[in-house]
Design a protein around this motif. Structure first.
Motif, PDB file in Angstrom:
ATOM      1  N   PHE A 131      45.958  58.387  59.116  1.00  0.00           N
ATOM      2  CA  PHE A 131      45.477  58.827  57.806  1.00  0.00           C
ATOM      3  C   PHE A 131      44.858  57.643  57.055  1.00  0.00           C
ATOM      4  CE2 PHE A 131      46.037  60.327  53.387  1.00  0.00           C
ATOM      5  CZ  PHE A 131      45.459  61.568  53.505  1.00  0.00           C
ATOM      6  N   PRO A 132      43.771  57.079  57.608  1.00  0.00           N
ATOM      7  CA  PRO A 132      43.191  55.889  56.981  1.00  0.00           C
ATOM      8  C   PRO A 132      42.557  56.199  55.629  1.00  0.00           C
ATOM      9  CG  PRO A 132      41.787  56.658  58.761  1.00  0.00           C
ATOM     10  CD  PRO A 132      43.022  57.511  58.790  1.00  0.00           C
ATOM     11  N   VAL A 133      42.856  55.348  54.687  1.00  0.00           N
ATOM     12  CA  VAL A 133      42.283  55.440  53.338  1.00  0.00           C
ATOM     13  C   VAL A 133      41.705  54.072  53.007  1.00  0.00           C
ATOM     14  CG1 VAL A 133      42.755  55.808  50.891  1.00  0.00           C
ATOM     15  CG2 VAL A 133      43.908  57.219  52.598  1.00  0.00           C
ATOM     16  N   ALA A 134      40.465  54.043  52.556  1.00  0.00           N
ATOM     17  CA  ALA A 134      39.786  52.783  52.258  1.00  0.00           C
ATOM     18  C   ALA A 134      39.482  52.676  50.776  1.00  0.00           C
ATOM     19  CB  ALA A 134      38.500  52.681  53.059  1.00  0.00           C
ATOM     20  N   THR A 135      39.605  51.472  50.271  1.00  0.00           N
ATOM     21  CA  THR A 135      39.174  51.212  48.899  1.00  0.00           C
ATOM     22  C   THR A 135      37.647  51.134  48.898  1.00  0.00           C
ATOM     23  OG1 THR A 135      39.440  48.831  49.268  1.00  0.00           O
ATOM     24  CG2 THR A 135      41.282  49.996  48.229  1.00  0.00           C
ATOM     25  N   PRO A 136      37.030  51.356  47.755  1.00  0.00           N
ATOM     26  CA  PRO A 136      35.559  51.340  47.703  1.00  0.00           C
ATOM     27  C   PRO A 136      34.974  49.974  48.086  1.00  0.00           C
ATOM     28  CG  PRO A 136      36.467  52.317  45.716  1.00  0.00           C
ATOM     29  CD  PRO A 136      37.613  51.731  46.472  1.00  0.00           C
ATOM     30  N   GLU A 137      33.904  50.008  48.806  1.00  0.00           N
ATOM     31  CA  GLU A 137      33.196  48.783  49.204  1.00  0.00           C
ATOM     32  C   GLU A 137      32.810  47.963  47.970  1.00  0.00           C
ATOM     33  OE1 GLU A 137      31.981  46.059  51.744  1.00  0.00           O
ATOM     34  OE2 GLU A 137      32.398  48.014  52.594  1.00  0.00           O
ATOM     35  N   ALA A 138      32.464  48.634  46.895  1.00  0.00           N
ATOM     36  CA  ALA A 138      32.038  47.945  45.669  1.00  0.00           C
ATOM     37  C   ALA A 138      33.138  47.062  45.089  1.00  0.00           C
ATOM     38  CB  ALA A 138      31.589  48.966  44.623  1.00  0.00           C
ATOM     39  N   TRP A 139      34.399  47.415  45.328  1.00  0.00           N
ATOM     40  CA  TRP A 139      35.497  46.592  44.799  1.00  0.00           C
ATOM     41  C   TRP A 139      35.499  45.215  45.441  1.00  0.00           C
ATOM     42  CZ3 TRP A 139      40.481  50.075  44.431  1.00  0.00           C
ATOM     43  CH2 TRP A 139      40.280  51.057  43.447  1.00  0.00           C
ATOM     44  N   ARG A 140      35.040  45.132  46.671  1.00  0.00           N
ATOM     45  CA  ARG A 140      34.986  43.834  47.348  1.00  0.00           C
ATOM     46  C   ARG A 140      33.631  43.170  47.176  1.00  0.00           C
ATOM     47  NH1 ARG A 140      38.942  43.670  52.486  1.00  0.00           N
ATOM     48  NH2 ARG A 140      40.692  44.648  51.433  1.00  0.00           N
ATOM     49  N   ALA A 141      32.599  43.969  47.114  1.00  0.00           N
ATOM     50  CA  ALA A 141      31.252  43.417  46.967  1.00  0.00           C
ATOM     51  C   ALA A 141      31.071  42.747  45.607  1.00  0.00           C
ATOM     52  CB  ALA A 141      30.214  44.517  47.156  1.00  0.00           C
ATOM     53  N   GLY A 142      31.841  43.165  44.629  1.00  0.00           N
ATOM     54  CA  GLY A 142      31.691  42.628  43.278  1.00  0.00           C
ATOM     55  C   GLY A 142      32.426  41.327  43.031  1.00  0.00           C
ATOM     56  N   LEU A 143      32.919  40.680  44.070  1.00  0.00           N
ATOM     57  CA  LEU A 143      33.642  39.418  43.894  1.00  0.00           C
ATOM     58  C   LEU A 143      32.663  38.259  43.799  1.00  0.00           C
ATOM     59  CD1 LEU A 143      36.664  39.763  46.352  1.00  0.00           C
ATOM     60  CD2 LEU A 143      36.652  39.977  43.877  1.00  0.00           C
ATOM     61  N   ASP A 144      32.218  38.001  42.599  1.00  0.00           N
ATOM     62  CA  ASP A 144      31.286  36.903  42.362  1.00  0.00           C
ATOM     63  C   ASP A 144      32.016  35.775  41.652  1.00  0.00           C
ATOM     64  OD1 ASP A 144      29.133  38.276  43.467  1.00  0.00           O
ATOM     65  OD2 ASP A 144      28.656  39.236  41.559  1.00  0.00           O
ATOM     66  N   GLY A 145      31.522  34.593  41.869  1.00  0.00           N
ATOM     67  CA  GLY A 145      32.083  33.444  41.177  1.00  0.00           C
ATOM     68  C   GLY A 145      32.759  32.488  42.129  1.00  0.00           C
ATOM     69  N   ASN A 146      33.100  31.335  41.584  1.00  0.00           N
ATOM     70  CA  ASN A 146      33.694  30.280  42.390  1.00  0.00           C
ATOM     71  C   ASN A 146      35.072  29.883  41.870  1.00  0.00           C
ATOM     72  OD1 ASN A 146      33.607  28.578  44.579  1.00  0.00           O
ATOM     73  ND2 ASN A 146      32.757  26.873  43.399  1.00  0.00           N
ATOM     74  N   ALA A 147      35.640  30.692  41.003  1.00  0.00           N
ATOM     75  CA  ALA A 147      36.970  30.390  40.476  1.00  0.00           C
ATOM     76  C   ALA A 147      37.983  30.422  41.617  1.00  0.00           C
ATOM     77  CB  ALA A 147      37.349  31.399  39.395  1.00  0.00           C
ATOM     78  N   ALA A 148      39.058  29.667  41.469  1.00  0.00           N
ATOM     79  CA  ALA A 148      40.083  29.586  42.513  1.00  0.00           C
ATOM     80  C   ALA A 148      40.647  30.966  42.839  1.00  0.00           C
ATOM     81  CB  ALA A 148      41.190  28.634  42.082  1.00  0.00           C
ATOM     82  N   SER A 149      40.862  31.800  41.831  1.00  0.00           N
ATOM     83  CA  SER A 149      41.422  33.138  42.067  1.00  0.00           C
ATOM     84  C   SER A 149      40.479  33.997  42.896  1.00  0.00           C
ATOM     85  CB  SER A 149      41.731  33.836  40.740  1.00  0.00           C
ATOM     86  OG  SER A 149      42.724  33.139  40.035  1.00  0.00           O
ATOM     87  N   ILE A 150      39.192  33.919  42.614  1.00  0.00           N
ATOM     88  CA  ILE A 150      38.197  34.689  43.370  1.00  0.00           C
ATOM     89  C   ILE A 150      38.145  34.190  44.810  1.00  0.00           C
ATOM     90  CG2 ILE A 150      35.731  35.206  43.629  1.00  0.00           C
ATOM     91  CD1 ILE A 150      36.849  36.743  41.338  1.00  0.00           C
ATOM     92  N   ARG A 151      38.115  32.883  44.992  1.00  0.00           N
ATOM     93  CA  ARG A 151      38.064  32.325  46.347  1.00  0.00           C
ATOM     94  C   ARG A 151      39.302  32.721  47.151  1.00  0.00           C
ATOM     95  NH1 ARG A 151      36.852  27.551  43.710  1.00  0.00           N
ATOM     96  NH2 ARG A 151      38.738  26.588  44.552  1.00  0.00           N
ATOM     97  N   PHE A 152      40.468  32.654  46.498  1.00  0.00           N
ATOM     98  CA  PHE A 152      41.689  33.004  47.215  1.00  0.00           C
ATOM     99  C   PHE A 152      41.738  34.499  47.524  1.00  0.00           C
ATOM    100  CE2 PHE A 152      46.331  33.878  47.446  1.00  0.00           C
ATOM    101  CZ  PHE A 152      46.539  33.227  48.656  1.00  0.00           C
ATOM    102  N   LEU A 153      41.285  35.341  46.595  1.00  0.00           N
ATOM    103  CA  LEU A 153      41.260  36.781  46.846  1.00  0.00           C
ATOM    104  C   LEU A 153      40.326  37.103  48.013  1.00  0.00           C
ATOM    105  CD1 LEU A 153      42.226  39.599  46.146  1.00  0.00           C
ATOM    106  CD2 LEU A 153      40.461  39.694  44.368  1.00  0.00           C
TER     107      LEU A 153
END
Length: 163
Positions: free
Chosen positions: A65-87
């Motif tokens: 029963f695979p369920v996927a989060t929206p691609e946009a949730w990952r595509a929207g990770l912009d920036g160079n902050a430590a939290s963004i890089r680690f995520l």
């Protein structure tokens, strides 16, 4: 083909990447803490088996029963902050289709149930914080969290029956 379970409330939850530190760095140490409270080798064996059983159930859900989060949730990770890089690093190990039920929430709930006799009601702050981190990092839908909590609770029930 993975399904998507987006609800209107999912869009209202703000993306707060700093919660990735809770999502990862609170998660593993609290789980490891169980090793300090096990009462015997037999107790350790059954606790370990409960986590393996939970993993087996999770894998069944992810495959059947695979369920996927929206691609946009990952595509929207912009920036160079430590939290963004680690995520981004965390997401490199975690497929979008491993969403339902939330493994982080199910493991945190199972952990809290094991720690309840030692930590009291404070043990439940762990799955609450982990569930919040799942939402604020956009790793899960709201729908995934109660399903994960119920799965963790059910596996603990099986543990109690056999231990």
């Amino acid at each position: 083909r993975p399904r998507e379970f987006s609800l209107a409330i999912d869009d209202r939850i703000p993306f707060q990447p700093a919660w990735v530190w809770i999502y990862s760095f609170l998660y593993y140490p609290v789980i490891a803490y169980i090793n300090l409270v096990v009462e015997s080798p037999r107790h350790f064996l059954y606790v370990a088996l409960s986590f393996m059983l939970l993993l087996g159930f999770q894998m069944l859900f992810f495959v059947l029963f695979p369920v996927a989060t929206p691609e946009a949730w990952r595509a929207g990770l912009d920036g160079n902050a430590a939290s963004i890089r680690f995520l981004k690093f965390v997401q490199s190990f975690d497929a979008r289709s491993n969403s339902f039920p939330s493994m982080h929430t199910s493991v945190a709930t199972l952990t809290a149930m094991h720690l309840l006799p030692y930590a009291g009601p404070w043990a439940f702050s762990f799955p609450v914080l982990i569930a919040a981190s799942c939402l604020f990092t956009k790793q899960h839908y709201v729908f995934d969290l109660p399903a994960g909590a119920v799965l963790g609770w059910a596996v603990f029930g099986i543990f109690r029956m056999i231990y």
